[in-house]
Design a protein around this motif. Structure first.
Motif, PDB file in Angstrom:
ATOM      1  N   VAL A  73       0.871  -1.170   0.000  1.00  0.00           N
ATOM      2  CA  VAL A  73       0.000   0.000   0.000  1.00  0.00           C
ATOM      3  C   VAL A  73       0.910   1.223   0.000  1.00  0.00           C
ATOM      4  O   VAL A  73       2.093   1.121   0.329  1.00  0.00           O
ATOM      5  CB  VAL A  73      -0.939   0.026   1.226  1.00  0.00           C
ATOM      6  CG1 VAL A  73      -1.889  -1.150   1.203  1.00  0.00           C
ATOM      7  CG2 VAL A  73      -0.145   0.031   2.522  1.00  0.00           C
ATOM      8  N   SER A  74       0.367   2.366  -0.372  1.00  0.00           N
ATOM      9  CA  SER A  74       1.193   3.564  -0.353  1.00  0.00           C
ATOM     10  C   SER A  74       0.398   4.748   0.154  1.00  0.00           C
ATOM     11  O   SER A  74      -0.829   4.755   0.118  1.00  0.00           O
ATOM     12  CB  SER A  74       1.763   3.862  -1.743  1.00  0.00           C
ATOM     13  OG  SER A  74       0.739   4.190  -2.638  1.00  0.00           O
ATOM     14  N   ARG A 115       6.314  10.001  -0.719  1.00  0.00           N
ATOM     15  CA  ARG A 115       5.541   8.763  -0.899  1.00  0.00           C
ATOM     16  C   ARG A 115       6.135   7.684  -0.017  1.00  0.00           C
ATOM     17  O   ARG A 115       7.348   7.514   0.056  1.00  0.00           O
ATOM     18  CB  ARG A 115       5.576   8.324  -2.361  1.00  0.00           C
ATOM     19  CG  ARG A 115       4.670   7.133  -2.651  1.00  0.00           C
ATOM     20  CD  ARG A 115       4.520   6.865  -4.134  1.00  0.00           C
ATOM     21  NE  ARG A 115       5.768   6.516  -4.772  1.00  0.00           N
ATOM     22  CZ  ARG A 115       6.201   5.262  -4.927  1.00  0.00           C
ATOM     23  NH1 ARG A 115       5.487   4.252  -4.502  1.00  0.00           N
ATOM     24  NH2 ARG A 115       7.354   5.017  -5.517  1.00  0.00           N
ATOM     25  N   VAL A 116       5.252   6.960   0.652  1.00  0.00           N
ATOM     26  CA  VAL A 116       5.640   5.879   1.544  1.00  0.00           C
ATOM     27  C   VAL A 116       4.969   4.602   1.068  1.00  0.00           C
ATOM     28  O   VAL A 116       3.778   4.607   0.756  1.00  0.00           O
ATOM     29  CB  VAL A 116       5.214   6.186   3.006  1.00  0.00           C
ATOM     30  CG1 VAL A 116       5.485   5.006   3.907  1.00  0.00           C
ATOM     31  CG2 VAL A 116       5.917   7.430   3.511  1.00  0.00           C
ATOM     32  N   VAL A 117       5.727   3.519   1.001  1.00  0.00           N
ATOM     33  CA  VAL A 117       5.186   2.214   0.638  1.00  0.00           C
ATOM     34  C   VAL A 117       5.318   1.316   1.866  1.00  0.00           C
ATOM     35  O   VAL A 117       6.376   1.260   2.502  1.00  0.00           O
ATOM     36  CB  VAL A 117       5.952   1.596  -0.560  1.00  0.00           C
ATOM     37  CG1 VAL A 117       5.411   0.209  -0.882  1.00  0.00           C
ATOM     38  CG2 VAL A 117       5.856   2.508  -1.776  1.00  0.00           C
ATOM     39  N   ALA A 118       4.226   0.626   2.183  1.00  0.00           N
ATOM     40  CA  ALA A 118       4.206  -0.273   3.337  1.00  0.00           C
ATOM     41  C   ALA A 118       3.569  -1.590   2.933  1.00  0.00           C
ATOM     42  O   ALA A 118       2.869  -1.676   1.920  1.00  0.00           O
ATOM     43  CB  ALA A 118       3.412   0.357   4.479  1.00  0.00           C
ATOM     44  N   SER A 119       3.800  -2.619   3.737  1.00  0.00           N
ATOM     45  CA  SER A 119       3.105  -3.889   3.530  1.00  0.00           C
ATOM     46  C   SER A 119       1.770  -3.819   4.258  1.00  0.00           C
ATOM     47  O   SER A 119       1.559  -2.948   5.108  1.00  0.00           O
ATOM     48  CB  SER A 119       3.933  -5.055   4.077  1.00  0.00           C
ATOM     49  OG  SER A 119       3.913  -5.042   5.493  1.00  0.00           O
ATOM     50  N   ILE A 129       6.874  -0.553   7.077  1.00  0.00           N
ATOM     51  CA  ILE A 129       7.294   0.423   6.077  1.00  0.00           C
ATOM     52  C   ILE A 129       8.391  -0.206   5.232  1.00  0.00           C
ATOM     53  O   ILE A 129       9.382  -0.710   5.748  1.00  0.00           O
ATOM     54  CB  ILE A 129       7.800   1.723   6.740  1.00  0.00           C
ATOM     55  CG1 ILE A 129       6.730   2.321   7.662  1.00  0.00           C
ATOM     56  CG2 ILE A 129       8.264   2.720   5.691  1.00  0.00           C
ATOM     57  CD1 ILE A 129       5.419   2.655   7.005  1.00  0.00           C
ATOM     58  N   LYS A 130       8.202  -0.172   3.916  1.00  0.00           N
ATOM     59  CA  LYS A 130       9.148  -0.789   2.986  1.00  0.00           C
ATOM     60  C   LYS A 130      10.000   0.240   2.256  1.00  0.00           C
ATOM     61  O   LYS A 130      11.164  -0.005   1.977  1.00  0.00           O
ATOM     62  CB  LYS A 130       8.403  -1.641   1.940  1.00  0.00           C
ATOM     63  CG  LYS A 130       7.606  -2.790   2.529  1.00  0.00           C
ATOM     64  CD  LYS A 130       8.536  -3.850   3.037  1.00  0.00           C
ATOM     65  CE  LYS A 130       7.755  -5.100   3.416  1.00  0.00           C
ATOM     66  NZ  LYS A 130       8.617  -6.169   3.839  1.00  0.00           N
ATOM     67  N   GLU A 131       9.407   1.380   1.904  1.00  0.00           N
ATOM     68  CA  GLU A 131      10.115   2.404   1.129  1.00  0.00           C
ATOM     69  C   GLU A 131       9.635   3.787   1.541  1.00  0.00           C
ATOM     70  O   GLU A 131       8.475   3.961   1.894  1.00  0.00           O
ATOM     71  CB  GLU A 131       9.834   2.258  -0.372  1.00  0.00           C
ATOM     72  CG  GLU A 131      10.244   0.956  -0.984  1.00  0.00           C
ATOM     73  CD  GLU A 131       9.770   0.831  -2.424  1.00  0.00           C
ATOM     74  OE1 GLU A 131       9.656   1.867  -3.127  1.00  0.00           O
ATOM     75  OE2 GLU A 131       9.506  -0.295  -2.848  1.00  0.00           O
ATOM     76  N   VAL A 132      10.556   4.746   1.435  1.00  0.00           N
ATOM     77  CA  VAL A 132      10.216   6.157   1.612  1.00  0.00           C
ATOM     78  C   VAL A 132      10.872   6.913   0.463  1.00  0.00           C
ATOM     79  O   VAL A 132      12.071   6.760   0.225  1.00  0.00           O
ATOM     80  CB  VAL A 132      10.733   6.706   2.960  1.00  0.00           C
ATOM     81  CG1 VAL A 132      10.487   8.194   3.067  1.00  0.00           C
ATOM     82  CG2 VAL A 132      10.092   5.972   4.130  1.00  0.00           C
ATOM     83  N   HIS A 133      10.065   7.690  -0.261  1.00  0.00           N
ATOM     84  CA  HIS A 133      10.563   8.494  -1.375  1.00  0.00           C
ATOM     85  C   HIS A 133      10.274   9.959  -1.073  1.00  0.00           C
ATOM     86  O   HIS A 133       9.132  10.321  -0.812  1.00  0.00           O
ATOM     87  CB  HIS A 133       9.876   8.122  -2.686  1.00  0.00           C
ATOM     88  CG  HIS A 133      10.055   6.689  -3.071  1.00  0.00           C
ATOM     89  ND1 HIS A 133      11.179   6.216  -3.677  1.00  0.00           N
ATOM     90  CD2 HIS A 133       9.241   5.621  -2.908  1.00  0.00           C
ATOM     91  CE1 HIS A 133      11.058   4.915  -3.885  1.00  0.00           C
ATOM     92  NE2 HIS A 133       9.885   4.533  -3.423  1.00  0.00           N
ATOM     93  N   ALA A 162      -0.518   5.593   4.467  1.00  0.00           N
ATOM     94  CA  ALA A 162      -0.139   4.217   4.135  1.00  0.00           C
ATOM     95  C   ALA A 162      -0.600   3.255   5.224  1.00  0.00           C
ATOM     96  O   ALA A 162      -1.111   2.166   4.931  1.00  0.00           O
ATOM     97  CB  ALA A 162       1.375   4.107   3.938  1.00  0.00           C
ATOM     98  N   LEU A 163      -0.442   3.632   6.483  1.00  0.00           N
ATOM     99  CA  LEU A 163      -0.845   2.754   7.582  1.00  0.00           C
ATOM    100  C   LEU A 163      -2.363   2.577   7.642  1.00  0.00           C
ATOM    101  O   LEU A 163      -2.848   1.492   7.984  1.00  0.00           O
ATOM    102  CB  LEU A 163      -0.297   3.270   8.910  1.00  0.00           C
ATOM    103  CG  LEU A 163       1.230   3.207   9.037  1.00  0.00           C
ATOM    104  CD1 LEU A 163       1.691   3.830  10.345  1.00  0.00           C
ATOM    105  CD2 LEU A 163       1.740   1.779   8.908  1.00  0.00           C
ATOM    106  N   VAL A 164      -3.121   3.608   7.301  1.00  0.00           N
ATOM    107  CA  VAL A 164      -4.585   3.481   7.248  1.00  0.00           C
ATOM    108  C   VAL A 164      -4.974   2.484   6.159  1.00  0.00           C
ATOM    109  O   VAL A 164      -5.832   1.615   6.368  1.00  0.00           O
ATOM    110  CB  VAL A 164      -5.256   4.857   7.009  1.00  0.00           C
ATOM    111  CG1 VAL A 164      -6.706   4.705   6.590  1.00  0.00           C
ATOM    112  CG2 VAL A 164      -5.163   5.709   8.265  1.00  0.00           C
TER     113      VAL A 164
END
Length: 89
Positions: free
Chosen positions: A6-7, A16-20, A25-29, A54-56
């Motif tokens: 999810v992002s 932009r944040v990507v999480a599972s 948290i998997k990525e931070v741009h 992303a967490l929501v």
């Protein structure tokens, strides 16, 4: 759920944040443009916004998956062998 991503974005995608779906948290741009502006406080605020979004999304997917798994489990048990009627079903 580790394979579901999810992002969350802030400031039109500058952060932009990507999480599972497991809320990891998997990525931070952070865009170069935002860094060039050099406003540390703004970047921190936007990062918080993107992380929370992303967490929501991760929580929503987690709840949906849990509900589906529970429904599948009940269906697989044949409605608890008729015990489902005890709960008005």
């Amino acid at each position: 759920m580790n394979n579901i991503s999810v992002s969350g974005e802030a400031e039109g995608g500058k952060v932009r944040v990507v999480a599972s779906a497991n809320k990891e948290i998997k990525e931070v741009h952070i865009s170069d443009e935002l860094f060039a502006e050099g406003d540390k406080e703004q970047i921190e605020d936007l990062l918080i916004v993107a992380l929370n979004k992303a967490l929501v999304q991760a929580e929503n997917i987690s709840q949906t998956e849990m509900a589906a798994a529970s429904q599948d489990m009940l269906s697989g048990l044949g409605g608890l062998g008729g015990l489902g009627n005890l709960f008005g079903k």
